[in-house]
Design a protein around this motif. Structure first.
Motif, PDB file in Angstrom:
ATOM      1  N   THR A  47      -9.219 -10.672  -7.963  1.00 24.33           N
ATOM      2  CA  THR A  47      -8.337 -10.034  -8.931  1.00 24.33           C
ATOM      3  C   THR A  47      -9.174  -9.480 -10.081  1.00 24.33           C
ATOM      4  N   ASP A  48      -8.972  -8.231 -10.424  1.00 23.12           N
ATOM      5  CA  ASP A  48      -9.701  -7.595 -11.515  1.00 23.12           C
ATOM      6  C   ASP A  48      -9.217  -8.180 -12.840  1.00 23.12           C
TER       7      ASP A  48
ATOM      8  N   VAL B 115     -14.281  -9.953 -11.586  1.00 19.72           N
ATOM      9  CA  VAL B 115     -13.205 -10.341 -10.673  1.00 19.72           C
ATOM     10  C   VAL B 115     -13.103 -11.857 -10.615  1.00 19.72           C
TER      11      VAL B 115
ATOM     12  N   THR C  15      -4.238 -10.037   2.215  1.00 17.35           N
ATOM     13  CA  THR C  15      -4.577  -9.679   0.838  1.00 17.35           C
ATOM     14  C   THR C  15      -4.894 -10.926   0.027  1.00 17.35           C
ATOM     15  N   CYS C  16      -6.042 -11.494   0.277  1.00 17.19           N
ATOM     16  CA  CYS C  16      -6.471 -12.699  -0.417  1.00 17.19           C
ATOM     17  C   CYS C  16      -7.924 -12.564  -0.821  1.00 17.19           C
TER      18      CYS C  16
END
Length: 78
Positions: A38-39, A61, A21-22
């Motif tokens: 990341t949103d 993002v 998860t990157c």
């Protein structure tokens, strides 16, 4: 549309402990690029420059600097 290849180093190569998860960048079969990040839409939407806008279906993002710098060599010039 399909993922053709990863652009840059994998999360594991960048030191991700889980490797799952990157942030990541992929080149797509239609020539576009997909970014996992990341949103930050709610944080940055009102701070966009006056000559920038996003459609309702678009998100802003953020990815780490290392993710983009390590992808630089794999991004085509044209």
């Amino acid at each position: 549309m399909n993922i053709v290849r990863r652009v840059g180093a994998s999360p594991q190569e960048r030191g991700s402990l889980s490797g799952q998860t990157c942030p990541d960048i992929f080149e797509l079969s239609d020539g576009r690029f997909a970014v996992i990040g990341t949103d930050v839409t709610e944080i940055l939407d009102s701070k966009l420059p006056l000559d920038a806008a996003r459609a309702r279906y678009e998100r802003i993002v953020a990815i780490t600097r290392e993710t983009l710098v390590r992808a630089k060599a794999d991004i085509p010039e044209a």
